[in-house]
Design a protein around this motif. Sequence first.
Motif, PDB file in Angstrom:
ATOM      1  N   SER A  40      35.828  49.529  48.859  1.00  0.00           N
ATOM      2  CA  SER A  40      35.312  50.492  47.881  1.00  0.00           C
ATOM      3  C   SER A  40      33.807  50.561  47.974  1.00  0.00           C
ATOM      4  O   SER A  40      33.275  50.500  49.072  1.00  0.00           O
ATOM      5  N   CYS A  41      33.118  50.675  46.822  1.00  0.00           N
ATOM      6  CA  CYS A  41      31.707  51.039  46.836  1.00  0.00           C
ATOM      7  C   CYS A  41      30.852  50.125  47.712  1.00  0.00           C
ATOM      8  O   CYS A  41      29.917  50.585  48.338  1.00  0.00           O
ATOM      9  N   CYS A  42      31.168  48.835  47.771  1.00  0.00           N
ATOM     10  CA  CYS A  42      30.364  47.935  48.589  1.00  0.00           C
ATOM     11  C   CYS A  42      30.355  48.363  50.055  1.00  0.00           C
ATOM     12  O   CYS A  42      29.392  48.098  50.772  1.00  0.00           O
ATOM     13  N   GLY A  78      34.258  45.224  48.836  1.00  0.00           N
ATOM     14  CA  GLY A  78      34.782  46.074  47.783  1.00  0.00           C
ATOM     15  C   GLY A  78      35.831  45.397  46.930  1.00  0.00           C
ATOM     16  O   GLY A  78      36.174  44.235  47.108  1.00  0.00           O
ATOM     17  N   CYS A 107      32.919  41.982  43.271  1.00  0.00           N
ATOM     18  CA  CYS A 107      34.357  42.209  43.184  1.00  0.00           C
ATOM     19  C   CYS A 107      35.138  41.277  44.088  1.00  0.00           C
ATOM     20  O   CYS A 107      36.088  40.632  43.663  1.00  0.00           O
ATOM     21  N   MET A 113      33.400  43.192  37.714  1.00  0.00           N
ATOM     22  CA  MET A 113      33.558  43.688  36.349  1.00  0.00           C
ATOM     23  C   MET A 113      34.996  44.095  36.068  1.00  0.00           C
ATOM     24  O   MET A 113      35.346  44.409  34.954  1.00  0.00           O
ATOM     25  N   TYR A 114      35.852  44.095  37.089  1.00  0.00           N
ATOM     26  CA  TYR A 114      37.234  44.503  36.840  1.00  0.00           C
ATOM     27  C   TYR A 114      38.066  43.307  36.429  1.00  0.00           C
ATOM     28  O   TYR A 114      38.847  42.785  37.202  1.00  0.00           O
ATOM     29  N   PRO A 137      26.299  46.748  44.045  1.00  0.00           N
ATOM     30  CA  PRO A 137      26.614  46.113  45.331  1.00  0.00           C
ATOM     31  C   PRO A 137      25.420  45.332  45.855  1.00  0.00           C
ATOM     32  O   PRO A 137      24.292  45.609  45.451  1.00  0.00           O
TER      33      PRO A 137
HETATM   34  S1  SF4 Z   1      30.813  44.580  43.598  1.00  0.00           S
HETATM   35 FE1  SF4 Z   1      30.136  46.452  42.567  1.00  0.00          FE
HETATM   36  S2  SF4 Z   1      29.598  47.781  44.272  1.00  0.00           S
HETATM   37 FE2  SF4 Z   1      30.835  46.164  45.125  1.00  0.00          FE
HETATM   38  S3  SF4 Z   1      32.897  46.936  45.092  1.00  0.00           S
HETATM   39 FE3  SF4 Z   1      32.597  45.822  43.215  1.00  0.00          FE
HETATM   40  S4  SF4 Z   1      32.000  47.366  41.726  1.00  0.00           S
HETATM   41 FE4  SF4 Z   1      31.719  48.239  43.766  1.00  0.00          FE
END
Ligand code: SF4
Lengths: 176, 481
Positions: A40-42, A78, A107, A113-114, A137
């Motif tokens: 994902s975002c990372c 991610g 993550c 945060m999830y 990230p």
């Molecule tokens: S650590 Fe942050 S940027 Fe990386 S995947 Fe998780 S939510 Fe996305």
Amino acid sequence: MGLEHEIANALGENIITTSMESAINWCRKNSIWPVTLGLSCCAIEMMATGASRYDLARFGSEVFRPSPRQADLMIVAGTVTKKMAPVVKRVYEQMAEPRWVIAMGACSSCGGMYNVYSVLQGIDQVIPVDIYVPGCPPRPEALIYGIMQLQKKIEEERLVSPQARAAGDLQPALSA
Amino acid sequence: MNPDSGVVVFIKAAVVLLIALLAVPIAVWFERRVIALLQDRLGPNRVGPAGILQPIADAVKLMFKENVVVSGADSMVYKLAPAFAMVPSLLAFTVIPFTGPTDFFGWLSAPTRLQVADLNIGLLFIFAASSLSVYGVCLGGWSSNNKWSLLGGMRSSAQMVSYEITLGLSVLGVLMISGTISLSGIVEAQSAGVWHWYVWKQPLAFALFVAAMFAETNRLPFDLPEAESELTGGYHTEYSSLRFALFFMGEYAAMFAMSALAITLFLGGYHAPALWNVTLVPESVAWLWQLGWFIVKALAFLFLFVWVRGSWPRLRYDQLMALGWKVFLPLALLNLLLTAGVMTVFDRPSLGLNPVRSCSLSPRWDFGLRGRAGHAPPAPRKEDGVILELAKGLAITFRHMLQKKVTVQYPEELRPRAPYYRGLHKLQRYADGLERCVGCALCAAVCPSDAIYLEAEENDPNDPVSPGERYAKVYVINELR
Ligand code: SF4
Ligand code: SF4
């Protein structure tokens, strides 16, 4: 693991195996090919690390292999959902030894945060992790720093297994 | 020593093998550096001076990697396929003449070329050998018991078979002009200087040959067999360690073999352009001079390979097939027809295929007359725009290659932080010394890693720590979390 370990275990720890060890480790640390695995975002930051501004190629690591068989490093970039975790584990298992894992970002290090039912709270629950890169990230510099730490770690690796080293104290080297 | 003796042939074979194998790591390094320059990067620069040891590190690492044999693979074929991919490319090197006749500083009794076997059917031999390499790719893909490998292998066999026709047809024009299929004969026919190179007489054939060459070696824009975005690694998906390295080396060796062939057929082989050939070097070291020119031309081709890889997108599969069969093949046939027609009309017809006569014997005539054979017919109108676009792409990447690179060399060179950057992990303060934190604990709640711990406390209104009602008595950021 491989041929080099068999040779080293047979010879015990001596000048041949230690110089072989440092030569192989030097080659390994300078040619860490990551497997293409962006979750994902990372992954965007991972791509930025490979792109022109930060240029992972300087360390010889720009060869992102699409096939896990040819890769040395898995950058788990991610959020790893519980559905994705078995796939990640499988990709890890498909990689050829020696292999290393970097958990990139909050993550994959600890769920980030999830904190929810659907997300794995850290990739280290399914596969062994060598380096954790914090951040959400992490900046490309942070990932490069993580890879440099991994290079240090690879330098320290030993060809002779602890058991063989212990046995080597009892019997003279080269006897096997 | 007699140049035909076994020892001499063996030594020549060893030298040529050495050239072919040494070329691979150099090509890998060259490619990685140049592709980086084209993309505004620096490329490998830490492993040895200018990263020159990078391919060695890669090779040794691959050697000491686990050699996976997948379960369900056809073990025998699976293990042999990489060799099938590698050996034909090396075979092609045996008939390439790298230098002109020389006695190697008087060591041999009669002059000979640095060429393992001067076959009189050299060109046919190369085509026969290089079409074998499709077996390696195809069998490798089939035996790995993997869908993607299979698809990659299938694609590759279709592609290589289609483009081989263009490759063969485009060469025919050269054969007709030179009247020989011995590679050394073809090179000698171009010895009279740069204007006698066949690229001027057969420009269309040269263009077709180069394009088909890219397809034959599975290089971008025709790298569909290993298209990463669709097929993971294509036919070598399941290969690791040395077997993968063999595929890899086979690809680079094939690149060199094909470039060497193009140089031999169209670019005068080992001959230096015109003047430099005759005046500058003494007779005895002329062969080194020629070898040098051969290498320079090969490097130019390598640059072309990399440049195109850095500039153009990959074709779709149907486009690839359409291009091969509907554009290249008719063009190659047209070229053949034109060459034959021009030769018949402007020359005595019987001389066209006469092996005794090569064009260097009558330079005046064939430049004036037969030279017209090569005039490129206009490409179909629709293609015009594409060709312009492709050229533009090449121009852009070339410009970027010469520009200053944007790379920040991270560990040595740090990027300056923006003045408004607030990402530092510490408690911030106002200019008058008051803490910014009002103890709301929102940051602790949302911190993705649960790394912030704080205890809030009521402010003393007479001696406030923060501008709000409360402040953080304990504020810890645990960066190890
Ligand atoms: S650590 Fe942050 S940027 Fe990386 S995947 Fe998780 S939510 Fe996305
Ligand atoms: S507790 Fe303080 S630092 Fe954290 S969010 Fe609230 S005001 Fe900001």
